[in-house]
Design a protein around this motif. Structure first.
Motif, PDB file in Angstrom:
ATOM      1  N   ARG A  80       5.323  12.492   4.838  1.00 56.75           N
ATOM      2  CA  ARG A  80       6.745  12.719   4.542  1.00 56.75           C
ATOM      3  C   ARG A  80       6.985  12.603   3.052  1.00 56.75           C
ATOM      4  O   ARG A  80       6.124  12.136   2.321  1.00 56.75           O
ATOM      5  N   ILE A  81       8.124  12.991   2.607  1.00 57.69           N
ATOM      6  CA  ILE A  81       8.425  12.918   1.176  1.00 57.69           C
ATOM      7  C   ILE A  81       8.366  11.454   0.734  1.00 57.69           C
ATOM      8  O   ILE A  81       8.780  10.538   1.458  1.00 57.69           O
ATOM      9  N   GLY A  82       7.759  11.238  -0.442  1.00 56.52           N
ATOM     10  CA  GLY A  82       7.695   9.874  -0.987  1.00 56.52           C
ATOM     11  C   GLY A  82       9.077   9.496  -1.493  1.00 56.52           C
ATOM     12  O   GLY A  82       9.753  10.302  -2.136  1.00 56.52           O
ATOM     13  N   ARG A  83       9.514   8.302  -1.185  1.00 56.75           N
ATOM     14  CA  ARG A  83      10.866   7.897  -1.615  1.00 56.75           C
ATOM     15  C   ARG A  83      10.851   6.394  -1.881  1.00 56.75           C
ATOM     16  O   ARG A  83      11.384   5.629  -1.069  1.00 56.75           O
ATOM     17  N   PRO A  84      10.254   5.948  -3.049  1.00 53.43           N
ATOM     18  CA  PRO A  84      10.224   4.497  -3.327  1.00 53.43           C
ATOM     19  C   PRO A  84      11.649   3.935  -3.337  1.00 53.43           C
ATOM     20  O   PRO A  84      12.594   4.636  -3.720  1.00 53.43           O
ATOM     21  N   ARG A  85      11.844   2.718  -2.890  1.00 54.98           N
ATOM     22  CA  ARG A  85      13.140   2.053  -2.980  1.00 54.98           C
ATOM     23  C   ARG A  85      13.113   1.091  -4.168  1.00 54.98           C
ATOM     24  O   ARG A  85      12.171   1.108  -4.964  1.00 54.98           O
TER      25      ARG A  85
ATOM     26  N   ALA B 144       0.867  -1.172   0.000  1.00 56.03           N
ATOM     27  CA  ALA B 144       0.000   0.000   0.000  1.00 56.03           C
ATOM     28  C   ALA B 144       0.904   1.223   0.000  1.00 56.03           C
ATOM     29  O   ALA B 144       1.841   1.307   0.794  1.00 56.03           O
ATOM     30  N   SER B 145       0.629   2.170  -0.917  1.00 56.99           N
ATOM     31  CA  SER B 145       1.486   3.347  -0.984  1.00 56.99           C
ATOM     32  C   SER B 145       1.013   4.391   0.022  1.00 56.99           C
ATOM     33  O   SER B 145       1.763   5.283   0.362  1.00 56.99           O
ATOM     34  N   CYS B 146      -0.248   4.307   0.461  1.00 57.25           N
ATOM     35  CA  CYS B 146      -0.723   5.336   1.393  1.00 57.25           C
ATOM     36  C   CYS B 146      -2.030   4.865   2.003  1.00 57.25           C
ATOM     37  O   CYS B 146      -2.604   3.857   1.585  1.00 57.25           O
ATOM     38  N   ARG B 147      -2.514   5.610   2.982  1.00 54.59           N
ATOM     39  CA  ARG B 147      -3.856   5.412   3.530  1.00 54.59           C
ATOM     40  C   ARG B 147      -4.731   6.514   2.964  1.00 54.59           C
ATOM     41  O   ARG B 147      -4.257   7.635   2.779  1.00 54.59           O
ATOM     42  N   SER B 148      -5.980   6.212   2.679  1.00 54.60           N
ATOM     43  CA  SER B 148      -6.865   7.263   2.167  1.00 54.60           C
ATOM     44  C   SER B 148      -8.308   6.964   2.527  1.00 54.60           C
ATOM     45  O   SER B 148      -8.712   5.811   2.576  1.00 54.60           O
ATOM     46  N   ASP B 149      -9.073   8.032   2.763  1.00 52.36           N
ATOM     47  CA  ASP B 149     -10.505   7.900   3.076  1.00 52.36           C
ATOM     48  C   ASP B 149     -11.370   8.145   1.851  1.00 52.36           C
ATOM     49  O   ASP B 149     -12.594   8.227   1.970  1.00 52.36           O
TER      50      ASP B 149
END
Ligand code: SDX
Length: 394
Positions: free
Chosen positions: A371-376, A15-20
């Protein structure tokens, strides 16, 4: 933050984020905006009300909706100096190139007005972008057509304004067709948000650096343009044109199955929907309504699209891979029937997706934990090695 969780279906995903904001159940073809089923919103609501719902989380009272409509209407004009920007494009520039460039340029006008920490200021920004997208889109269309720009009219509702700015001419005012305005409004509702699709994730990743929302929305436009994403609606009509007629359908179904052939059935398949895309079902129904209103019977491209769908859904290759028509499969047939050119279809998708991008931007920027998104990555390159001077290399 990347987290891992297990779906009911027993497989894990990241999951890249939580969202409503939006919920999708791909196995069962369910799409909810803030808990409301897309079928009910498409049937009973309108695009500005759905935009309010996505942005604020609740359906508006009548006063709230009137105030929102006024706020969006009042910001529909764009700075006159942007006309020179359009003049810098060749007449045959792709409208997504113009939309992406001009939306990013809004940063130049409002950059110092952005206060990301102020919720009211963020909502003002959302009103501005939502209001100006149709005006920018219509200006791009008029530039392509070599016709004078048409200003938004405050007395018209959102999609009526859009149709008027697209099709009104000094010689012939556009007569609003309420069925067309309603069909367009419904299409915009169906495209309004879709969880963390590629363009929305792009808007979130760009916004996570703290850049201004106009630049982030322009990033979303750029990502949407690709034929694997929002560019698919344009690709579907080009595909139908290439197939030509129903007799060619078996040949193209075989091409789509052939691993060595780059041809894919555009408008088919989805990363999340492994059943039907609920939006495609609604759009197919609207197709018939708009074409009937236009007195178009047996539209050859609609007939061809329906034959493709029927043949594909009888074919094991598509059934085993759970490939069904998606939102892009039928939408272009309606846009074309409304007089919108094929290379403008993705612009229409961007107009629809704007409230979703804005709602997701606002949700992320409002989160104090954000925070800043920083995919690895998984590194698969060379192991550490010593430098070799050029005269010693073989
Ligand atoms: C949108 O994410 C969203 O929510 C997007 C969207 C939104 O509202 O934001 O819903 C909007 O982008 C809809 C999708 C529009 N794109 C298209 O219609 C383009 C055509 N579709 C494909 O390119 C594809 O289906 C994708 C990109 C939509 C999904 O790709 P996936 O999930 O990565 O699928 P895949 O490439 O892993 O394919 C799985 C198998 C492969 O075959 P095998 O290797 O198993 O043998 O299915 C095949 C693929 O070759 N396949 C297709 C196909 N799509 C997948 N074969 C023929 N035609 C197709 N369209």
């Amino acid at each position: 933050e990347f987290g891992y969780f297990t779906y009911d279906a027993g497989f894990t995903s990241t999951a890249s984020c939580r969202s409503d904001i939006t919920f999708i159940d791909g196995e069962n073809g369910i799409l909810l905006y803030r808990g409301y089923p897309i079928e009910e919103l498409a049937e009973n609501s309108n695009f500005l009300e759905v935009s309010y719902l996505l942005l604020h989380g609740e359906l508006p009272t009548k006063d709230e909706l009137d105030q929102f409509n006024r706020a969006v209407t009042e910001h529909a004009m764009i700075n006159e100096s942007l006309k020179d920007f359009f003049d810098g494009f060749h007449y045959n520039a792709h409208p997504m190139a113009m939309l992406t460039g001009v939306v990013a340029s809004l940063s130049a006008f409002y950059h110092d007005a952005i206060k990301l920490g102020d919720p009211r200021n963020r909502m003002l920004t959302c009103h501005r972008v939502l209001a100006k997208m149709p005006t920018i889109a219509a200006a791009a269309y008029k530039h392509m057509a070599g016709e004078p720009f048409v200003y938004p009219l405050n007395r018209l509702y959102y999609t009526e304004n859009l149709l008027n700015m697209l099709f009104s001419r000094p010689t012939e005012p556009y007569e609003i067709n309420p069925i067309h305005a309603r069909a367009l409004d419904q299409l915009l509702i169906l495209h309004a948000d879709h969880e963390q699709n590629a363009s929305t994730s792009t808007v979130r990743l760009a916004s996570s650096t703290g850049t201004n929302p106009f630049a982030s929305i322009a990033c979303g436009c750029a990502a949407l343009w690709g034929p694997a994403h929002g560019g698919a609606n344009e690709a579907v009509l080009n595909m139908l044109h290439e197939i030509g007629d129903i007799s060619q359908v078996p040949k193209y179904i075989d091409k789509a199955k052939d691993k060595d052939d780059p041809f894919r059935l555009m408008g088919f398949g989805h990363r999340v929907y492994k059943n039907f895309d609920p939006r495609a079902r609604i759009i197919r129904k609207t197709c018939h309504e708009v074409l009937n209103d236009l007195g178009i019977e047996n539209d050859p491209q609609l007939e061809l699209a329906m034959e493709l769908e029927e043949r594909a859904l009888e074919d094991d290759y598509f059934v085993e891979r759970k490939l069904y028509p998606n939102v892009d499969f039928y939408s272009g047939i309606i846009y074309r029937a409304l007089g919108i050119p094929t290379d403008f279809f993705t612009v229409m998708f961007a107009l629809g997706r704007t409230p979703g991008w804005l709602a997701q931007w606002n949700e992320m920027v409002a989160d104090p934990e954000q925070r800043i998104g920083r995919p690895r990555q998984l590194y698969t390159g060379a192991a550490r090695r010593e430098y070799i001077p050029v005269d010693q290399r073989k």
